[in-house]
Design a protein around this motif. Sequence first.
Motif, mmCIF file in Angstrom:
data_model
loop_
_atom_site.group_PDB
_atom_site.id
_atom_site.type_symbol
_atom_site.label_atom_id
_atom_site.label_comp_id
_atom_site.label_asym_id
_atom_site.label_seq_id
_atom_site.Cartn_x
_atom_site.Cartn_y
_atom_site.Cartn_z
ATOM 1 N N TYR A 138 5.104 88.800 78.454
ATOM 2 C CA TYR A 138 4.261 88.945 77.265
ATOM 3 C C TYR A 138 2.794 88.667 77.581
ATOM 4 C CZ TYR A 138 7.802 89.703 73.643
ATOM 5 O OH TYR A 138 8.776 90.245 72.836
ATOM 6 N N ALA A 139 2.547 87.942 78.650
ATOM 7 C CA ALA A 139 1.165 87.650 79.042
ATOM 8 C C ALA A 139 0.574 88.740 79.933
ATOM 9 C CB ALA A 139 1.097 86.305 79.770
ATOM 10 N N GLY A 140 1.380 89.741 80.284
ATOM 11 C CA GLY A 140 0.897 90.816 81.142
ATOM 12 C C GLY A 140 0.844 90.432 82.603
ATOM 13 N N VAL A 141 1.782 89.573 83.026
ATOM 14 C CA VAL A 141 1.814 89.115 84.417
ATOM 15 C C VAL A 141 3.182 89.447 85.016
ATOM 16 C CG1 VAL A 141 1.509 87.169 85.991
ATOM 17 C CG2 VAL A 141 0.270 87.214 83.816
ATOM 18 N N SER A 249 -1.239 87.333 89.094
ATOM 19 C CA SER A 249 -1.889 86.843 87.885
ATOM 20 C C SER A 249 -3.398 87.031 87.931
ATOM 21 C CB SER A 249 -1.562 85.350 87.691
ATOM 22 O OG SER A 249 -2.056 84.582 88.783
ATOM 23 N N ALA A 250 -3.878 87.821 88.895
ATOM 24 C CA ALA A 250 -5.319 88.066 89.007
ATOM 25 C C ALA A 250 -5.861 88.690 87.716
ATOM 26 C CB ALA A 250 -5.603 88.988 90.187
ATOM 27 N N ASP A 255 -5.908 92.141 82.812
ATOM 28 C CA ASP A 255 -6.695 92.843 81.786
ATOM 29 C C ASP A 255 -6.082 94.202 81.460
ATOM 30 O OD1 ASP A 255 -8.427 90.759 81.636
ATOM 31 O OD2 ASP A 255 -10.009 91.674 82.853
ATOM 32 N N GLN A 256 -5.458 94.825 82.447
ATOM 33 C CA GLN A 256 -4.838 96.134 82.219
ATOM 34 C C GLN A 256 -3.432 96.020 81.637
ATOM 35 O OE1 GLN A 256 -5.452 99.077 85.530
ATOM 36 N NE2 GLN A 256 -6.253 97.278 86.608
ATOM 37 N N LEU A 257 -2.742 94.929 81.922
ATOM 38 C CA LEU A 257 -1.341 94.797 81.545
ATOM 39 C C LEU A 257 -1.100 93.880 80.341
ATOM 40 C CD1 LEU A 257 0.272 94.512 85.092
ATOM 41 C CD2 LEU A 257 -0.075 96.556 83.695
ATOM 42 N N GLU A 261 -1.188 90.447 73.658
ATOM 43 C CA GLU A 261 -2.361 89.823 73.033
ATOM 44 C C GLU A 261 -3.446 90.844 72.690
ATOM 45 O OE1 GLU A 261 -3.710 86.040 74.867
ATOM 46 O OE2 GLU A 261 -1.830 86.156 76.008
ATOM 47 N N SER A 262 -3.322 92.087 73.204
ATOM 48 C CA SER A 262 -4.316 93.118 72.898
ATOM 49 C C SER A 262 -3.892 94.014 71.731
ATOM 50 C CB SER A 262 -4.583 93.984 74.135
ATOM 51 O OG SER A 262 -3.392 94.630 74.554
ATOM 52 N N LYS A 263 -2.804 93.660 71.048
ATOM 53 C CA LYS A 263 -2.423 94.427 69.859
ATOM 54 C C LYS A 263 -3.562 94.366 68.844
ATOM 55 C CE LYS A 263 2.602 94.443 70.030
ATOM 56 N NZ LYS A 263 3.844 94.297 69.227
ATOM 57 N N PRO A 264 -3.732 95.428 68.025
ATOM 58 C CA PRO A 264 -4.935 95.527 67.188
ATOM 59 C C PRO A 264 -5.108 94.409 66.178
ATOM 60 C CG PRO A 264 -3.321 97.225 66.610
ATOM 61 C CD PRO A 264 -2.880 96.623 67.902
ATOM 62 N N LEU A 265 -4.019 93.835 65.686
ATOM 63 C CA LEU A 265 -4.123 92.760 64.693
ATOM 64 C C LEU A 265 -3.477 91.480 65.224
ATOM 65 C CD1 LEU A 265 -3.189 94.745 61.439
ATOM 66 C CD2 LEU A 265 -5.476 94.230 62.311
ATOM 67 N N PHE A 266 -3.561 91.263 66.533
ATOM 68 C CA PHE A 266 -2.842 90.139 67.132
ATOM 69 C C PHE A 266 -3.272 88.806 66.506
ATOM 70 C CE2 PHE A 266 -2.169 86.740 70.190
ATOM 71 C CZ PHE A 266 -0.812 86.906 70.433
ATOM 72 N N GLY A 267 -2.285 88.104 65.962
ATOM 73 C CA GLY A 267 -2.532 86.784 65.395
ATOM 74 C C GLY A 267 -3.183 86.782 64.020
ATOM 75 N N TRP A 268 -3.520 87.950 63.487
ATOM 76 C CA TRP A 268 -4.156 88.002 62.162
ATOM 77 C C TRP A 268 -3.166 87.561 61.091
ATOM 78 C CZ3 TRP A 268 -8.187 92.124 60.556
ATOM 79 C CH2 TRP A 268 -9.137 92.307 61.572
#
Length: 548
Positions: A138-141, A249-250, A255-257, A261-268
């Motif tokens: 979920y963290a993209g790692v 984890s670089a 940033d690409q994966l 957390e990059s969903k448009p309304l994440f945490g709203w």
Amino acid sequence: MSPTTHPTAAGNVTFLGAGPGDPGLLTLRAVEALASADVLIAEPAVLDVVRAHARAGVDTPQLTVVDEASTTAGIPVLRDAANLVMEAARSGRRVVRAVSGDPGLDGDAAGEMLVCASEGIPFEVVPGVAAAVGVPAYAGVPLSGSGGADVRFVDARTASERCWAEVGASDGTVVVSTTLETVAAAAGELVSAGRKPDTPMTVTIAGTTTRQRTWSATLGSVAQVLKQAKVLPSPDGHQAVIAVVGERSAPAQRDQLSWFESKPLFGWRVLVPRTKEQAASLSDQLRSYGAVPHEVPTIAVEPPRTPQQMERAVKGLVTGRYEWIAFTSVNAVKAVREKFEEYGLDARAFAGIKVAAVGEQTAASLVEFGVKPDLVPSGEQSAAGLLEDWPPYDPVFDPIDRVFLPRADIATETLVAGLIELGWEVDDVTAYRTVRASPPPADTREAIKGGGFDAVLFTSSSTVRNLVGIAGKPHNVTVIACIGPATAKTAEEHGLRVDVMAPEPSVHKLAQALADFGAARRDAAVSAGEHVTRPSERRPGARRRRTT
């Protein structure tokens, strides 16, 4: 003989992994086990996740914390779970013992399994998504790649010096389970064991939930990064985190994966002021965009004061009085369906009658009832849109000239006037009444007025008036989204700034429009090199109160 097949008069136990936090990560087998459980013994962190799938009346004895000192350290000692499990199983009941993550990798479920085995209690294990695996995803790692990888899992709370020495000597990926306040110490152990201080590292808190937050750092800089982010020092430092150490984890790759957390309304936190029955599908859509919907009923639906008119109309359906019936809302469908059930009727009573529906939700509720609409507006989903497609009365092709229109007591007359102009007779019947709902709890009212919500969706002018009436006016940092011009006008008349308007009058198009707004806002922040924040974080003191 295997303990899972040993014949006994006692019950049985299912050790079930509930995953790291996201309710959607429960397996199908886990849901099946929960549905048949007589007793549910769950860790407090996952109780809400699993209880939603248990049958009504399931016994849920609580695992209570008995050692406050260990709570502070982030390792609460619970009341003896094994005794609770055995007590329930000996009484012949089906027990589900739910743990966070996976029973074999997280926690100490193995000890409880041994107790079951020693007493001949049948048990099974339903694996779950382990925190050390699910949280990095979920963290993209990614933990591995096409060329394979050496992946080591370390629990920093119990790791020995030998363990640190082995993972420090390796150049593979290391997944460390630790706490927010001890992650820097774990990084120091790896550096002391031979890892380079500039080795990339990610730290994720509240993984797989909409409170998730991930920081990119290195083994040497993690303490400074968390201090600059103002998450340490913190009274919540005992919260569990998953740290991933290694080249995977670089920051450039993450940033690409970073899909979650990059969903448009994440945490709203999004306020959904609608009737309870109508809010569910909209809330599901908002969750798919990463939002946390908060449903606040502003309208309550009640039967008409004089039910005789509705009763006569429903009987007229059966006796062939009508050529058409037109449904303009889900509540109208519900009102007719309830009256059908009262008379022992079902969808077959619609045989020979043409059915019209305004809106996709109204049409879906009819299909659920067993009725396929003959007419749904091809354009605007409104009374005006329905009239655009409604055929004029033709005495040659239409044996009956009458339309049954079940509606709310405050419905517009537009549809009635339009049908009459097309040559139809209309029985305009009050099928239900809409009344203002009771005020929400005090903390919800405070969040509305104090800027605790990031957005509010207004689906009609009445939801604007009723929300302001029962809870007050939303704070000026809250994004206001309206379903159409009339609703936007009402919002502006109440002193609200309208930020988003649906391209067409549909609740799902409204949610999509809000997601598009959130995505544009996120892209603008990223392009400017700024930290992505939620609208509610702009209010005074918001950053200081945030803990995750």
